[in-house]
Design a protein around this motif. Structure first.
Motif, PDB file in Angstrom:
ATOM      1  N   THR A 108      25.218  -0.970 -32.129  1.00  0.00           N
ATOM      2  CA  THR A 108      25.238  -0.671 -33.569  1.00  0.00           C
ATOM      3  C   THR A 108      25.682   0.772 -33.812  1.00  0.00           C
ATOM      4  O   THR A 108      25.670   1.244 -34.939  1.00  0.00           O
ATOM      5  CB  THR A 108      23.828  -0.877 -34.187  1.00  0.00           C
ATOM      6  OG1 THR A 108      22.890  -0.068 -33.443  1.00  0.00           O
ATOM      7  CG2 THR A 108      23.405  -2.332 -34.130  1.00  0.00           C
ATOM      8  N   TYR A 130      26.369  -9.919 -35.285  1.00  0.00           N
ATOM      9  CA  TYR A 130      25.259  -9.520 -34.421  1.00  0.00           C
ATOM     10  C   TYR A 130      24.313 -10.717 -34.322  1.00  0.00           C
ATOM     11  O   TYR A 130      23.760 -11.155 -35.336  1.00  0.00           O
ATOM     12  CB  TYR A 130      24.521  -8.315 -35.007  1.00  0.00           C
ATOM     13  CG  TYR A 130      25.275  -7.004 -34.936  1.00  0.00           C
ATOM     14  CD1 TYR A 130      25.559  -6.266 -36.079  1.00  0.00           C
ATOM     15  CD2 TYR A 130      25.681  -6.487 -33.708  1.00  0.00           C
ATOM     16  CE1 TYR A 130      26.224  -5.050 -36.011  1.00  0.00           C
ATOM     17  CE2 TYR A 130      26.356  -5.272 -33.617  1.00  0.00           C
ATOM     18  CZ  TYR A 130      26.620  -4.564 -34.776  1.00  0.00           C
ATOM     19  OH  TYR A 130      27.292  -3.362 -34.692  1.00  0.00           O
ATOM     20  N   MET A 189      17.123  -2.845 -37.038  1.00  0.00           N
ATOM     21  CA  MET A 189      18.438  -3.511 -36.985  1.00  0.00           C
ATOM     22  C   MET A 189      18.909  -3.804 -38.405  1.00  0.00           C
ATOM     23  O   MET A 189      20.056  -3.524 -38.760  1.00  0.00           O
ATOM     24  CB  MET A 189      18.277  -4.818 -36.187  1.00  0.00           C
ATOM     25  CG  MET A 189      19.535  -5.627 -36.021  1.00  0.00           C
ATOM     26  SD  MET A 189      20.586  -4.917 -34.761  1.00  0.00           S
ATOM     27  CE  MET A 189      22.074  -5.840 -35.122  1.00  0.00           C
ATOM     28  N   THR A 225      19.995  -0.619 -40.138  1.00  0.00           N
ATOM     29  CA  THR A 225      21.222  -0.068 -39.550  1.00  0.00           C
ATOM     30  C   THR A 225      22.444  -0.876 -39.984  1.00  0.00           C
ATOM     31  O   THR A 225      23.484  -0.301 -40.334  1.00  0.00           O
ATOM     32  CB  THR A 225      21.127  -0.078 -38.000  1.00  0.00           C
ATOM     33  OG1 THR A 225      19.948   0.597 -37.610  1.00  0.00           O
ATOM     34  CG2 THR A 225      22.342   0.574 -37.369  1.00  0.00           C
ATOM     35  N   VAL A 226      22.307  -2.206 -40.001  1.00  0.00           N
ATOM     36  CA  VAL A 226      23.442  -3.041 -40.416  1.00  0.00           C
ATOM     37  C   VAL A 226      23.813  -2.723 -41.868  1.00  0.00           C
ATOM     38  O   VAL A 226      24.985  -2.594 -42.212  1.00  0.00           O
ATOM     39  CB  VAL A 226      23.121  -4.543 -40.225  1.00  0.00           C
ATOM     40  CG1 VAL A 226      24.181  -5.417 -40.897  1.00  0.00           C
ATOM     41  CG2 VAL A 226      23.027  -4.885 -38.742  1.00  0.00           C
ATOM     42  N   ARG A 250      25.774   0.456 -41.846  1.00  0.00           N
ATOM     43  CA  ARG A 250      27.131   0.266 -41.315  1.00  0.00           C
ATOM     44  C   ARG A 250      28.006  -0.435 -42.350  1.00  0.00           C
ATOM     45  O   ARG A 250      29.189  -0.145 -42.465  1.00  0.00           O
ATOM     46  CB  ARG A 250      27.094  -0.534 -40.015  1.00  0.00           C
ATOM     47  CG  ARG A 250      26.328   0.138 -38.887  1.00  0.00           C
ATOM     48  CD  ARG A 250      27.009   1.402 -38.371  1.00  0.00           C
ATOM     49  NE  ARG A 250      26.173   2.071 -37.373  1.00  0.00           N
ATOM     50  CZ  ARG A 250      25.422   3.140 -37.616  1.00  0.00           C
ATOM     51  NH1 ARG A 250      25.419   3.666 -38.833  1.00  0.00           N
ATOM     52  NH2 ARG A 250      24.688   3.697 -36.670  1.00  0.00           N
ATOM     53  N   PHE A 289      30.187  -7.279 -41.665  1.00  0.00           N
ATOM     54  CA  PHE A 289      29.091  -7.407 -40.712  1.00  0.00           C
ATOM     55  C   PHE A 289      28.212  -8.612 -41.049  1.00  0.00           C
ATOM     56  O   PHE A 289      27.860  -8.814 -42.214  1.00  0.00           O
ATOM     57  CB  PHE A 289      28.210  -6.156 -40.737  1.00  0.00           C
ATOM     58  CG  PHE A 289      28.888  -4.911 -40.235  1.00  0.00           C
ATOM     59  CD1 PHE A 289      29.705  -4.171 -41.083  1.00  0.00           C
ATOM     60  CD2 PHE A 289      28.721  -4.485 -38.938  1.00  0.00           C
ATOM     61  CE1 PHE A 289      30.348  -3.023 -40.626  1.00  0.00           C
ATOM     62  CE2 PHE A 289      29.353  -3.343 -38.459  1.00  0.00           C
ATOM     63  CZ  PHE A 289      30.170  -2.612 -39.306  1.00  0.00           C
ATOM     64  N   SER A 332      24.605 -10.566 -39.589  1.00  0.00           N
ATOM     65  CA  SER A 332      23.475 -10.411 -38.682  1.00  0.00           C
ATOM     66  C   SER A 332      22.712 -11.728 -38.665  1.00  0.00           C
ATOM     67  O   SER A 332      22.303 -12.211 -39.706  1.00  0.00           O
ATOM     68  CB  SER A 332      22.594  -9.263 -39.182  1.00  0.00           C
ATOM     69  OG  SER A 332      21.492  -9.114 -38.337  1.00  0.00           O
TER      70      SER A 332
END
Ligand code: SF4
Length: 369
Positions: free
Chosen positions: A222, A240, A263, A266-267, A270, A279, A281
Motif C-alpha cells: 500500500t 487488494y 488498510m 490507507t486505501v 490512496r 482501487f 479492496s
C-alpha cells in the motif's frame, strides 16, 4: 442487520458509476479505449435500470457483479492457493470437476447481462488456460470481464484477442516485490508478470493488478513507492484481496482488526492521491455494506461445473445455473437462508466470514435438507 435501512443496491450502483467515470477520465488520451468506456457507461446505466425493474417487479435484488471460475487447471503451484485447497483447481484429471462448454458459459453470461449484471470476474485455476471460454463470453458486449490471471500466459495471441474485445480486462496477480511473488508463486513468475504488463502498456490496453494482502506485506503493497512502480507500467486498476488462511498454519498472515481498519483508511488516502488508478479492496469496508456481500447480496460465485456458490471461499451449493439459470439461483434456498441469517455480518479474522464460519454454514445447509 436489516437490509431496508441500508440500500446496498444503490451503494454498489453509485460505486460502479464512479468507477466508470474515473475509467473514462483515465483513458481520454486513448481514443479506442475512450470510445469503449463511453459505450460501457451507457450500458451500465441501462443495466442499473434493469436491476431496479427486477427489484420493483419481482422483489429480487440482482447483484451488479458475479465471479465465475472457468478453469480447473493451472500452470502454477502457488503456496496457499485457495483454488487448489477447495477443489476448484486440480492436477489429477480424474479428480477434476466437470467444466462447462464455451457456449454454455456464453448463455449464462448473456442471461446475467439481461438481468443487469455488469461485471463478471473470471477466475480459476488459471482462467487464461480456457481461451475458448474467454473468446465465447467476450461476445456478450454488455458485460465487462476482469480476468484474474497469474499473467504468465499473456503473449501476442492474447494481446490480439484483448485488442478485438476491450471488455476483456486482464488483472495480473502478484504478491508485491519480485522476491515475495517468486517465493509464493515460483521463480521467474514476477518477471514474466511484469513482461505481460509491458506488453499491455505497449498496446495501450486497460489492465489491472491484484495483490493478496497479508499481515507481512500490507505496508509494502500500500506504499506510494510500490504503487508508483505499477503506475509507471500504466496499471489502471488495483485490487487488494485480504488473505484468507485456507492453509493450516498460515493464520498469522491474516490481517487483524487493527490492520483491517488501517488498510481501509490507507486505501481511502490512496484513492485521493492517485486519480489515475482505481482501487478496490476485498472484502473491503464490510461495515459500510452491512457485512459480507456474498450469496447474491453483492455478488455470487459460479463454479467450473455451473454450481451456484455464495463465494469462491465458500464452496457450498444447492443449485446449478446451467439447470435453473442465474435468476432462479439467486432465489435458491441456500442463498436466501444465508442472506436472511445474521452470518454475513459475523465478525471474522481474515478476508472471509463464510470461510471462517464454514462449520455453521454446513450446519445451516444440513438443517435446510
Ligand atoms: S495462479 Fe492462482 S490458481 Fe494458480 S496456483 Fe497460483 S493461486 Fe492457485
Amino acid at each position: 442487520m436489516s437490509e431496508t435501512k441500508f440500500d446496498l443496491a444503490a451503494y454498489m450502483s453509485d460505486g460502479i458509476r464512479e468507477f466508470m467515470a474515473a475509467a473514462y477520465r483515465n483513458v481520454l488520451s486513448n481514443p479506442r479505449e475512450a470510445r469503449f468506456v463511453h459505450q460501457m457507461r451507457r450500458v451500465v446505466e441501462k443495466s442499473e435500470r434493469k436491476r431496479r425493474e427486477v427489484l420493483e417487479k419481482e422483489g429480487l435484488a440482482v447483484p451488479p457483479f458475479l465471479i465465475a471460475s472457468i478453469a480447473t487447471t493451472c500452470n502454477l503451484h502457488c503456496k496457499g492457493c485457495y483454488a487448489r485447497s477447495n477443489g476448484i483447481a486440480e492436477d489429477d484429471a480424474s479428480q477434476q470437476k466437470a467444466t462447462l462448454t464455451p457456449e454454455q458459459w456464453r448463455t449464462i453470461m448473456a442471461e446475467a447481462a439481461e438481468l443487469g449484471v455488469n461485471f463478471t470476474l473470471l477466475a480459476g485455476g488459471e482462467p487464461m488456460m480456457r481461451r475458448d471460454v474467454i473468446e465465447a463470453v467476450a461476445s456478450v458486449k454488455e458485460m465487462i470481464f476482469p480476468v484474474f490471471t497469474n499473467g504468465t500466459l499473456i503473449g501476442p495471441t492474447y494481446i490480439d484477442l484483448i485488442k478485438r474485445n476491450l471488455n476483456i480486462i486482464p488483472v495480473i496477480s502478484i504478491e508485491g516485490t519480485a522476491m515475495g511473488t517468486d517465493e509464493r508463486r515460483g521463480r521467474g513468475v514476477f518477471e514474466r508478470a511484469m513482461l505481460s504488463m509491458d506488453m499491455l502498456k505497449q498496446e495501450d490496453l486497460i489492465f489491472g493488478a491484484s495483490i493478496t494482502v497479508t499481515s507481512e506485506n500490507m505496508e509494502l503493497v500500500t506504499s506510494p513507492q510500490f504503487i508508483d512502480t505499477l503506475r509507471e507500467k500504466r496499471c489502471r486498476l488495483l485490487f487488494y484481496i485480504e488473505y484468507v488462511p485456507t492453509e493450516k498454519g498460515t493464520e498469522h498472515l491474516a490481517l487483524d482488526d487493527e490492520q483491517v481498519a488501517r488498510m481501509a483508511s490507507t486505501v481511502l488516502q490512496r484513492r485521493n492521491e492517485y486519480s489515475d488508478i482505481i482501487f478496490f479492496s476485498f472484502p473491503g469496508d464490510e461495515k459500510a455494506t452491512g457485512g459480507c456481500i456474498a450469496s447474491g447480496r453483492g455478488f455470487f460465485h459460479i463454479g467450473p461445473d455451473g454450481s451456484a456458490e455464495p463465494c469462491p471461499f465458500s464452496p457450498f451449493s444447492d443449485s446449478n445455473v446451467l439447470e435453473i439459470g442465474v435468476k432462479e439461483a439467486l432465489r435458491s434456498p441456500l442463498f436466501r437462508t444465508l442472506r436472511d441469517a445474521s452470518i454475513l455480518g459475523w465478525a471474522h479474522t481474515g478476508g472471509c466470514t463464510l470461510y471462517e464460519h464454514r462449520d455453521e454454514v454446513e450446519e445451516i445447509i444440513k438443517n435446510k435438507q
